[in-house]
Design a protein around this motif. Structure first.
Motif, PDB file in Angstrom:
ATOM      1  N   LYS A 109       0.859  -1.185   0.000  1.00 46.00           N
ATOM      2  CA  LYS A 109       0.000   0.000   0.000  1.00 46.00           C
ATOM      3  C   LYS A 109       0.893   1.232   0.000  1.00 46.00           C
ATOM      4  CE  LYS A 109      -3.728   2.229   2.617  1.00 46.00           C
ATOM      5  NZ  LYS A 109      -4.546   2.152   3.855  1.00 46.00           N
ATOM      6  N   ARG A 110       0.939   1.932  -1.124  1.00 42.30           N
ATOM      7  CA  ARG A 110       1.823   3.088  -1.264  1.00 42.30           C
ATOM      8  C   ARG A 110       1.136   4.366  -0.793  1.00 42.30           C
ATOM      9  NH1 ARG A 110       3.914   0.011  -5.664  1.00 42.30           N
ATOM     10  NH2 ARG A 110       6.201   0.006  -5.613  1.00 42.30           N
ATOM     11  N   GLU A 111       1.927   5.199  -0.144  1.00 42.75           N
ATOM     12  CA  GLU A 111       1.440   6.502   0.293  1.00 42.75           C
ATOM     13  C   GLU A 111       2.454   7.572  -0.075  1.00 42.75           C
ATOM     14  OE1 GLU A 111       0.754   6.173   4.487  1.00 42.75           O
ATOM     15  OE2 GLU A 111      -1.174   5.166   4.238  1.00 42.75           O
ATOM     16  N   GLY A 112       1.983   8.798  -0.208  1.00 44.50           N
ATOM     17  CA  GLY A 112       2.881   9.895  -0.523  1.00 44.50           C
ATOM     18  C   GLY A 112       2.962  10.170  -2.007  1.00 44.50           C
ATOM     19  N   ALA A 113       3.769  11.157  -2.350  1.00 41.68           N
ATOM     20  CA  ALA A 113       3.834  11.631  -3.739  1.00 41.68           C
ATOM     21  C   ALA A 113       5.141  11.265  -4.423  1.00 41.68           C
ATOM     22  CB  ALA A 113       3.648  13.148  -3.759  1.00 41.68           C
ATOM     23  N   CYS A 114       5.779  10.202  -3.994  1.00 39.16           N
ATOM     24  CA  CYS A 114       7.055   9.813  -4.599  1.00 39.16           C
ATOM     25  C   CYS A 114       6.861   9.280  -6.011  1.00 39.16           C
ATOM     26  CB  CYS A 114       7.717   8.716  -3.766  1.00 39.16           C
ATOM     27  SG  CYS A 114       8.300   9.268  -2.160  1.00 39.16           S
TER      28      CYS A 114
ATOM     29  N   PRO B  78       7.694   6.366  -8.001  1.00 36.01           N
ATOM     30  CA  PRO B  78       8.137   5.026  -7.583  1.00 36.01           C
ATOM     31  C   PRO B  78       9.304   4.473  -8.380  1.00 36.01           C
ATOM     32  CG  PRO B  78       6.060   4.902  -8.791  1.00 36.01           C
ATOM     33  CD  PRO B  78       6.337   6.358  -8.558  1.00 36.01           C
ATOM     34  N   LEU B  79       9.678   5.120  -9.484  1.00 30.77           N
ATOM     35  CA  LEU B  79      10.821   4.667 -10.261  1.00 30.77           C
ATOM     36  C   LEU B  79      12.131   5.278  -9.789  1.00 30.77           C
ATOM     37  CD1 LEU B  79       9.426   4.675 -13.919  1.00 30.77           C
ATOM     38  CD2 LEU B  79       9.483   2.802 -12.268  1.00 30.77           C
ATOM     39  N   LEU B  80      12.054   6.182  -8.802  1.00 32.83           N
ATOM     40  CA  LEU B  80      13.242   6.893  -8.334  1.00 32.83           C
ATOM     41  C   LEU B  80      13.362   6.766  -6.819  1.00 32.83           C
ATOM     42  CD1 LEU B  80      12.849  10.181 -10.421  1.00 32.83           C
ATOM     43  CD2 LEU B  80      14.421   8.285 -10.883  1.00 32.83           C
ATOM     44  N   PRO B  81      14.564   6.920  -6.276  1.00 33.01           N
ATOM     45  CA  PRO B  81      14.723   6.878  -4.821  1.00 33.01           C
ATOM     46  C   PRO B  81      13.864   7.941  -4.141  1.00 33.01           C
ATOM     47  CG  PRO B  81      16.860   6.762  -5.900  1.00 33.01           C
ATOM     48  CD  PRO B  81      15.866   7.087  -6.970  1.00 33.01           C
ATOM     49  N   CYS B  82      13.379   7.592  -2.941  1.00 34.94           N
ATOM     50  CA  CYS B  82      12.477   8.493  -2.229  1.00 34.94           C
ATOM     51  C   CYS B  82      12.829   8.478  -0.740  1.00 34.94           C
ATOM     52  CB  CYS B  82      11.037   8.052  -2.437  1.00 34.94           C
ATOM     53  SG  CYS B  82       9.812   9.117  -1.626  1.00 34.94           S
ATOM     54  N   ASP B  83      12.569   9.593  -0.083  1.00 31.05           N
ATOM     55  CA  ASP B  83      12.794   9.716   1.357  1.00 31.05           C
ATOM     56  C   ASP B  83      11.532   9.264   2.080  1.00 31.05           C
ATOM     57  OD1 ASP B  83      13.349  10.385   3.941  1.00 31.05           O
ATOM     58  OD2 ASP B  83      13.668  12.522   3.570  1.00 31.05           O
ATOM     59  N   TRP B  84      11.615   8.096   2.730  1.00 29.18           N
ATOM     60  CA  TRP B  84      10.463   7.564   3.450  1.00 29.18           C
ATOM     61  C   TRP B  84      10.440   8.004   4.914  1.00 29.18           C
ATOM     62  CZ3 TRP B  84       9.371   1.779   1.733  1.00 29.18           C
ATOM     63  CH2 TRP B  84       9.083   1.762   0.367  1.00 29.18           C
ATOM     64  N   SER B  85      11.360   8.882   5.299  1.00 27.77           N
ATOM     65  CA  SER B  85      11.335   9.371   6.675  1.00 27.77           C
ATOM     66  C   SER B  85      10.267  10.454   6.854  1.00 27.77           C
ATOM     67  CB  SER B  85      12.701   9.921   7.080  1.00 27.77           C
ATOM     68  OG  SER B  85      13.039  11.090   6.349  1.00 27.77           O
ATOM     69  N   THR B  86       9.703  10.922   5.752  1.00 29.84           N
ATOM     70  CA  THR B  86       8.594  11.860   5.812  1.00 29.84           C
ATOM     71  C   THR B  86       7.327  11.115   6.193  1.00 29.84           C
ATOM     72  OG1 THR B  86       9.632  13.170   4.062  1.00 29.84           O
ATOM     73  CG2 THR B  86       7.286  13.571   4.493  1.00 29.84           C
ATOM     74  N   PRO B  87       6.537  11.599   7.136  1.00 26.82           N
ATOM     75  CA  PRO B  87       5.302  10.890   7.518  1.00 26.82           C
ATOM     76  C   PRO B  87       4.393  10.644   6.324  1.00 26.82           C
ATOM     77  CG  PRO B  87       5.811  12.608   9.107  1.00 26.82           C
ATOM     78  CD  PRO B  87       6.778  12.789   7.972  1.00 26.82           C
TER      79      PRO B  87
ATOM     80  N   THR C 205       4.632   8.507   3.930  1.00 28.33           N
ATOM     81  CA  THR C 205       5.360   8.335   2.669  1.00 28.33           C
ATOM     82  C   THR C 205       5.970   6.941   2.638  1.00 28.33           C
ATOM     83  OG1 THR C 205       5.915  10.689   2.581  1.00 28.33           O
ATOM     84  CG2 THR C 205       7.207   9.218   1.203  1.00 28.33           C
ATOM     85  N   GLY C 206       5.805   6.257   1.501  1.00 26.62           N
ATOM     86  CA  GLY C 206       6.390   4.928   1.346  1.00 26.62           C
ATOM     87  C   GLY C 206       5.339   3.839   1.375  1.00 26.62           C
ATOM     88  N   TRP C 207       5.725   2.668   1.875  1.00 27.40           N
ATOM     89  CA  TRP C 207       4.807   1.532   1.961  1.00 27.40           C
ATOM     90  C   TRP C 207       4.213   1.492   3.362  1.00 27.40           C
ATOM     91  CZ3 TRP C 207       7.959  -3.114  -0.441  1.00 27.40           C
ATOM     92  CH2 TRP C 207       8.272  -2.825  -1.778  1.00 27.40           C
ATOM     93  N   ASN C 208       2.896   1.359   3.413  1.00 30.29           N
ATOM     94  CA  ASN C 208       2.194   1.282   4.692  1.00 30.29           C
ATOM     95  C   ASN C 208       1.379  -0.007   4.739  1.00 30.29           C
ATOM     96  OD1 ASN C 208       0.958   1.757   7.135  1.00 30.29           O
ATOM     97  ND2 ASN C 208      -0.413   3.358   6.368  1.00 30.29           N
ATOM     98  N   GLY C 209       2.073  -1.129   4.926  1.00 32.71           N
ATOM     99  CA  GLY C 209       1.404  -2.426   4.974  1.00 32.71           C
ATOM    100  C   GLY C 209       1.004  -2.900   3.595  1.00 32.71           C
ATOM    101  N   TRP C 210      -0.048  -3.725   3.567  1.00 33.03           N
ATOM    102  CA  TRP C 210      -0.494  -4.352   2.323  1.00 33.03           C
ATOM    103  C   TRP C 210      -1.917  -3.913   1.963  1.00 33.03           C
ATOM    104  CZ3 TRP C 210       3.594  -6.591   0.324  1.00 33.03           C
ATOM    105  CH2 TRP C 210       4.543  -7.199   1.148  1.00 33.03           C
ATOM    106  N   LEU C 211      -2.197  -3.918   0.675  1.00 31.14           N
ATOM    107  CA  LEU C 211      -3.587  -3.735   0.256  1.00 31.14           C
ATOM    108  C   LEU C 211      -4.424  -4.897   0.768  1.00 31.14           C
ATOM    109  CD1 LEU C 211      -3.463  -2.598  -3.509  1.00 31.14           C
ATOM    110  CD2 LEU C 211      -3.753  -1.174  -1.482  1.00 31.14           C
ATOM    111  N   VAL C 212      -5.650  -4.602   1.160  1.00 32.36           N
ATOM    112  CA  VAL C 212      -6.581  -5.674   1.507  1.00 32.36           C
ATOM    113  C   VAL C 212      -7.183  -6.207   0.215  1.00 32.36           C
ATOM    114  CG1 VAL C 212      -7.073  -4.706   3.772  1.00 32.36           C
ATOM    115  CG2 VAL C 212      -8.488  -4.044   1.807  1.00 32.36           C
TER     116      VAL C 212
END
Length: 798
Positions: A464-469, A471-480, A482-489
């Protein structure tokens, strides 16, 4: 002289005896590791008698009184027929291969060990449901019982000087992990290349080179994509580059084969049985024995008292489950999805303490460990590993920031045994729910049921992706957020059931409308060019009624629809080139062409090689521009390379002409000349350059290379086969359809199944290579096992 002759005769006689003794000893070792085909075995791990039958091809039928006894028996058979290959698979995933085979595997182990998959399997095992753990343990016990029942260790261990280690529950999890490596890779090289491309060439060039599709697309939903926007001279001007930055001849990235597959289905309205019809051929590296092991497995249905589960199809030695096939109520197959299942994460280190990194929850310590890679007959290799909550640190961003690799294979919950529940699925809807809950490499899942329903979805976990990154480029996931937040149901998974057009097709290309929310959930992990999917779609649209034979005809379709354009372009180039060498011979043989990937065709070979040369030459201009900043840059395999070059050749912009060429006609003619010169320099010249020279099969046993002179015994016969990469009949020398089948659930007697390499890994077995010729010839063999030739009984120890 007489005395010398007597000494010579005695020496020769002694040598003959020694050679004969060695041959006899080798024969005894091979014979001692043959599986037991008949008689009975009394074993402590089963609750009731199990019958194991084999037909003439070695296809196994297991008849048991419970699921666990059936999986024990499957483990027993897998071990007796394939333990060495199972061992290679678990070691490859764990980064422990060099311990068995030596220094040749050190690089593979160094690439895989940082993921610490053997350690992670313990966490995966703890999350299994009790019944899943019980079945996994029954399979483990069966594997170890089968191994112990051999009169001699599997023959491959003798030349290696090793003994096989027992199988564990964790090893079956590693078998799933091994498929992640096979299907996803381990280095995320494509996104590394995009990072460097954007850093060196800017946004517009990056967007062009990272195109997701084009006019050849044939998605299930939505239209084909347009050509990507060409960069203008303000973005990039390749003519100004130093020609020394080019690689001439260019690196043939297009020649790299990547795992793929064809999977397609029609609903019951288009079959005489009114059941759905599923066809599947999974494209993988070819070997002997084959990666899959055919089996039929019968046991009482825990859902339906008095009824039997009847699984038929392909198993993977190492796993207690049917991977693809039918349970007589539903049938299913897979193709690699090529969604985006890996992401680079920027690791922001504490400037005052480089052992800490920033997360959305605050600073955390980098987990540091030293991994010991054991090497057979050599010193251990120490590997320092730095790990984050997202994954191991394996690279650097363009500004030097460390990068951690997030990968679905190492996310908690990314691997499980849920897919084994397909044994009792009764409808398409139930099968789709199981697929969405399964922990495995994310695959296109094509399924149909005996009532005629068909569906497509993704089998495997989707992050489950969140944020405005991007996805083909490196991203800073230390921002709240942002990044992967578990799995899609499962309710949020993309699904397509019973489309109005009554057909489903998949071939590793983009499946969904690129503007749809569901497309964004999958992302782009390197979708294949759409020509193969389009050809399958059009084959399906050409008929209104289907039988299994019709599905086989589609799988064997070797018409050169894509190559036709390149053949015509080559003809135009040669017409302007004059009659100097090598053009005269090229003109002579270009018309040896029947619009198919025919092994006898020289014309197809010329068009094919010309296409590769042009694509790689054009794209190497962009690579040369990146090398100004990154001297060691190499292009990854671009699934959309054809789209990019087609767009460029259609418009011929001067700013995208690589240096060293006066114009685009000059580039095309020099590409043709390089192809002609290369083929002319080979024995027999252009006249002998048949396409079959490229597709001539080399299907080898894993130890064939390590045992010089034994190929005649271990490898399959080489055959010149039709087919190529961008058509339904995918074929390369050691890559292609690892199986082909089609089946209507509930009507398996009409289906077919064939595969290369055979069932057994012992060259003295009657099943070694059995069925390989039928696969090569494209002959349909029954989906169901044939007449029983051997029967083995497993009896419980009272």
């Amino acid at each position: 002289m007489k005395k010398q002759r007597r000494i010579l005769r005695r020496t020769i006689s002694t040598l003959v005896i020694l050679v004969a003794a060695l041959v006899f000893a080798a024969w005894l070792l091979l014979r001692g590791s043959l599986p037991q085909l008949g008689g009975a075995q009394t074993l402590a791990g089963i609750q009731a008698q199990v019958t194991i039958e084999r037909d003439a091809l070695g296809v196994v039928t297991i008849k048991a009184q419970s699921r666990d006894d059936a999986m024990y028996a499957l483990g027993f058979v897998h071990a007796q027929e394939r333990f060495f290959e199972m061992d290679l698979m678990r070691r490859m995933a764990a980064g422990e291969l060099a311990e068995l085979v030596g220094s040749a595997a050190i690089d593979t182990d160094k690439q895989h060990r940082p993921f610490r998959l053997r350690e992670r399997t313990q966490g995966e095992l703890e999350t299994l449901a009790p019944d899943e753990h019980k079945t996994l343990s029954a399979y483990r016990d069966g594997v170890n019982a089968g191994l112990a029942a051999l009169r001699s260790r599997p023959w491959e261990y003798w030349p290696l000087g090793e003994k096989p280690a027992l199988w564990s529950d964790a090893d079956s999890i590693l078998a799933i992990d091994a498929m992640f490596f096979d299907l996803n890779g381990a280095d995320n090289a494509r996104e590394t290349a995009f990072m460097q491309i954007k850093s060196a060439l800017g946004e517009n060039v990056y967007k062009f080179l990272s195109a997701t599709g084009g006019p050849w697309d044939a998605p299930l939903t939505g239209p084909p994509m347009n050509y990507p926007a060409l960069p203008n001279a303000a973005d990039i001007d390749l003519r100004k580059l130093d020609p020394k930055l080019l690689h001439i001849p260019p690196e043939h990235a297009e020649k790299k084969t990547t795992p793929g597959s064809n999977g397609f289905a029609v609903n019951g309205a288009l079959t005489s049985t009114h059941a759905a019809l599923i066809a599947d051929d999974m494209h993988l590296p070819l070997r002997v024995p084959n990666i899959w092991f055919r089996a039929r497995i019968e046991y009482p249905n825990p859902r339906r008292a008095g009824q039997m589960v009847d699984l038929i199809g392909a198993t993977l030695p190492g796993l207690p489950a049917l991977v693809a096939g039918s349970n007589r109520r539903v049938a299913w197959g897979f193709t690699n999805s090529y969604g985006d299942w890996m992401d680079w994460v920027r690791v922001d280190l504490d400037p005052n303490d480089a052992t800490r990194y920033k997360t959305a929850a605050g600073w955390k310590s980098i987990a540091q460990s030293t991994q010991i890679v054991k090497v057979h007959n050599a010193a251990d290799v120490k590997l320092d590993v730095r790990d984050t909550q997202w994954g191991p640190i394996l690279g650097k961003d363009s500004d030097g920031t460390p990068l951690a690799l997030a990968w679905t294979a190492i996310e908690p919950g990314g691997v499980n045994m849920q897919f084994a529940r397909m044994d009792t699925a009764e409808t398409v809807d139930e099968a789709v729910d199981i697929a969405n809950a399964s922990g495995m490499p994310a695959q296109n899942f094509i399924v149909g049921d005996r009532s005629g329903n068909i569906a497509w979805t993704i089998a495997g976990k989707i992050p489950k992706r969140e944020g405005a990154c991007d996805p083909l480029l490196p991203c800073d996931w230390s921002t709240p957020s942002t990044g992967w937040n578990g799995w899609l149901v499962p309710a949020d998974y993309p699904r397509l059931s019973n489309p109005p057009w009554q057909r489903i097709w998949t071939a590793n290309a983009r499946m969904l409308d690129w503007e749809s929310p569901d497309y964004a959930k999958l992302g782009d992990g390197g979708y294949d060019f759409g020509a193969r999917a389009r050809q399958i779609r059009d084959d399906l649209k050409a008929k209104d009624q289907f039988t299994p034979d019709d599905m086989l005809a589609i799988q064997l379709d070797d018409r050169a629809l894509l190559m036709k354009n390149w053949h015509e372009l080559l003809g135009k180039v040669l017409a302007k080139a004059g009659d100097s060498a090598p053009f005269a011979d090229m003109k002579k043989y270009t018309d040896d062409w029947n619009e198919r990937a025919d092994p006898a065709s020289v014309g197809y070979r010329l068009a094919h090689d010309f296409r590769i040369e042009v694509i790689d030459t054009v794209l190497d201009g962009f690579a040369a521009a990146v090398r100004v900043k990154y001297p060691d840059f190499r292009l990854p395999k671009f699934g959309q390379a054809e789209t990019l070059v087609d767009d460029i050749l259609l418009h011929r912009p001067e700013n995208l002409l690589p240096p060293g060429y006066t114009n685009w006609d000059d580039l095309l003619q020099k590409c043709a000349a390089r192809v002609g010169d290369k083929l002319t320099a080979m024995p027999g010249g252009i006249a002998q350059r048949r396409w079959g020279e490229v597709t001539k099969t080399h299907i080898r046993h894993p130890l064939s290379v390590a045992l010089p002179g034994m190929g005649w015994l271990l490898d399959m016969p080489s055959r010149e086969l039709p087919g190529d990469i961008n058509m339904p009949r995918v074929q390369a020398s050691n890559f292609g359809a690892s199986e082909r089948f089609a089946v209507e659930p509930g009507h398996e007697e009409y289906g077919y199944f064939h595969m290369p390499g055979g069932q057994s890994d012992n060259p003295l077995s009657p099943f070694y290579g059995a069925g390989d010729a039928a696969w090569a010839q494209g002959k349909a063999k029954p989906f169901l096992p044939g007449e029983t030739k051997y029967t083995l009984e497993l009896r419980p120890l009272r």
